[in-house]
Design a protein around this motif. Sequence first.
Motif, PDB file in Angstrom:
ATOM      1  N   LYS A   2       5.820  -4.605  -0.612  1.00  0.00           N
ATOM      2  CA  LYS A   2       5.140  -5.556   0.255  1.00  0.00           C
ATOM      3  C   LYS A   2       4.359  -6.559  -0.586  1.00  0.00           C
ATOM      4  O   LYS A   2       4.160  -6.394  -1.790  1.00  0.00           O
ATOM      5  CB  LYS A   2       4.211  -4.815   1.213  1.00  0.00           C
ATOM      6  CG  LYS A   2       4.938  -3.843   2.101  1.00  0.00           C
ATOM      7  CD  LYS A   2       5.886  -4.571   3.015  1.00  0.00           C
ATOM      8  CE  LYS A   2       6.664  -3.587   3.860  1.00  0.00           C
ATOM      9  NZ  LYS A   2       7.742  -4.193   4.560  1.00  0.00           N
ATOM     10  N   HIS A   3       3.882  -7.594   0.062  1.00  0.00           N
ATOM     11  CA  HIS A   3       3.175  -8.663  -0.636  1.00  0.00           C
ATOM     12  C   HIS A   3       1.906  -8.172  -1.307  1.00  0.00           C
ATOM     13  O   HIS A   3       1.575  -8.600  -2.411  1.00  0.00           O
ATOM     14  CB  HIS A   3       2.833  -9.795   0.338  1.00  0.00           C
ATOM     15  CG  HIS A   3       4.048 -10.445   0.924  1.00  0.00           C
ATOM     16  ND1 HIS A   3       4.910 -11.196   0.159  1.00  0.00           N
ATOM     17  CD2 HIS A   3       4.561 -10.440   2.177  1.00  0.00           C
ATOM     18  CE1 HIS A   3       5.892 -11.638   0.919  1.00  0.00           C
ATOM     19  NE2 HIS A   3       5.704 -11.187   2.163  1.00  0.00           N
ATOM     20  N   LYS A   4       1.182  -7.271  -0.653  1.00  0.00           N
ATOM     21  CA  LYS A   4      -0.068  -6.770  -1.219  1.00  0.00           C
ATOM     22  C   LYS A   4       0.191  -6.013  -2.525  1.00  0.00           C
ATOM     23  O   LYS A   4      -0.549  -6.175  -3.496  1.00  0.00           O
ATOM     24  CB  LYS A   4      -0.754  -5.857  -0.206  1.00  0.00           C
ATOM     25  CG  LYS A   4      -2.148  -5.463  -0.553  1.00  0.00           C
ATOM     26  CD  LYS A   4      -2.761  -4.675   0.600  1.00  0.00           C
ATOM     27  CE  LYS A   4      -4.201  -4.360   0.347  1.00  0.00           C
ATOM     28  NZ  LYS A   4      -4.784  -3.584   1.450  1.00  0.00           N
ATOM     29  N   THR A   5       1.238  -5.216  -2.561  1.00  0.00           N
ATOM     30  CA  THR A   5       1.590  -4.471  -3.765  1.00  0.00           C
ATOM     31  C   THR A   5       1.969  -5.414  -4.891  1.00  0.00           C
ATOM     32  O   THR A   5       1.553  -5.223  -6.036  1.00  0.00           O
ATOM     33  CB  THR A   5       2.751  -3.507  -3.465  1.00  0.00           C
ATOM     34  OG1 THR A   5       2.402  -2.689  -2.357  1.00  0.00           O
ATOM     35  CG2 THR A   5       3.064  -2.641  -4.655  1.00  0.00           C
ATOM     36  N   VAL A   6       2.741  -6.418  -4.576  1.00  0.00           N
ATOM     37  CA  VAL A   6       3.165  -7.389  -5.592  1.00  0.00           C
ATOM     38  C   VAL A   6       1.967  -8.158  -6.126  1.00  0.00           C
ATOM     39  O   VAL A   6       1.863  -8.412  -7.337  1.00  0.00           O
ATOM     40  CB  VAL A   6       4.228  -8.350  -5.015  1.00  0.00           C
ATOM     41  CG1 VAL A   6       4.555  -9.454  -5.987  1.00  0.00           C
ATOM     42  CG2 VAL A   6       5.478  -7.584  -4.629  1.00  0.00           C
ATOM     43  N   ILE A   7       1.032  -8.509  -5.259  1.00  0.00           N
ATOM     44  CA  ILE A   7      -0.165  -9.237  -5.693  1.00  0.00           C
ATOM     45  C   ILE A   7      -0.991  -8.384  -6.651  1.00  0.00           C
ATOM     46  O   ILE A   7      -1.412  -8.854  -7.712  1.00  0.00           O
ATOM     47  CB  ILE A   7      -0.994  -9.690  -4.473  1.00  0.00           C
ATOM     48  CG1 ILE A   7      -0.259 -10.794  -3.717  1.00  0.00           C
ATOM     49  CG2 ILE A   7      -2.383 -10.166  -4.896  1.00  0.00           C
ATOM     50  CD1 ILE A   7      -0.880 -11.154  -2.384  1.00  0.00           C
ATOM     51  N   CYS A  55       1.847   2.781  -3.637  1.00  0.00           N
ATOM     52  CA  CYS A  55       2.961   2.122  -2.939  1.00  0.00           C
ATOM     53  C   CYS A  55       3.329   2.862  -1.668  1.00  0.00           C
ATOM     54  O   CYS A  55       3.562   2.243  -0.630  1.00  0.00           O
ATOM     55  CB  CYS A  55       4.178   2.032  -3.851  1.00  0.00           C
ATOM     56  SG  CYS A  55       4.014   0.829  -5.152  1.00  0.00           S
ATOM     57  N   GLU A  59       2.834   1.651   2.419  1.00  0.00           N
ATOM     58  CA  GLU A  59       3.951   1.611   3.350  1.00  0.00           C
ATOM     59  C   GLU A  59       3.687   2.468   4.588  1.00  0.00           C
ATOM     60  O   GLU A  59       4.078   2.131   5.688  1.00  0.00           O
ATOM     61  CB  GLU A  59       5.228   2.064   2.649  1.00  0.00           C
ATOM     62  CG  GLU A  59       5.710   1.089   1.615  1.00  0.00           C
ATOM     63  CD  GLU A  59       6.941   1.566   0.857  1.00  0.00           C
ATOM     64  OE1 GLU A  59       7.537   2.580   1.300  1.00  0.00           O
ATOM     65  OE2 GLU A  59       7.278   0.954  -0.144  1.00  0.00           O
ATOM     66  N   LYS A  62       1.039   1.348   7.871  1.00  0.00           N
ATOM     67  CA  LYS A  62       1.361   0.373   8.912  1.00  0.00           C
ATOM     68  C   LYS A  62       1.276   0.969  10.289  1.00  0.00           C
ATOM     69  O   LYS A  62       1.511   2.025  10.615  1.00  0.00           O
ATOM     70  CB  LYS A  62       2.741  -0.205   8.708  1.00  0.00           C
ATOM     71  CG  LYS A  62       2.844  -1.081   7.494  1.00  0.00           C
ATOM     72  CD  LYS A  62       4.071  -1.912   7.554  1.00  0.00           C
ATOM     73  CE  LYS A  62       5.213  -1.310   6.787  1.00  0.00           C
ATOM     74  NZ  LYS A  62       6.398  -2.067   6.797  1.00  0.00           N
TER      75      LYS A  62
END
Length: 62
Positions: A2-7, A55, A59, A62
């Motif tokens: 997800k975007h938060k993990t990538v950030i 991670c 997930e 949610k």
Amino acid sequence: MKHKTVIFLAIGLAIMGVMLYFIGIDQVIDALKLANFWFILLAILIQFFIFLSVCTSVEYSK
């Protein structure tokens, strides 16, 4: 991922890059040569499991 993990991953890599820039890769390599191999391996494994737990918790939240 997800975007938060990538950030957070990008922020962590940026911090490591800045640290390497100021400290110098030569000093980091010299310190790794002096360090105990098993402690380095243990640190990498712990970091890997922390990353996996973060991670999966992101997930499932949610």
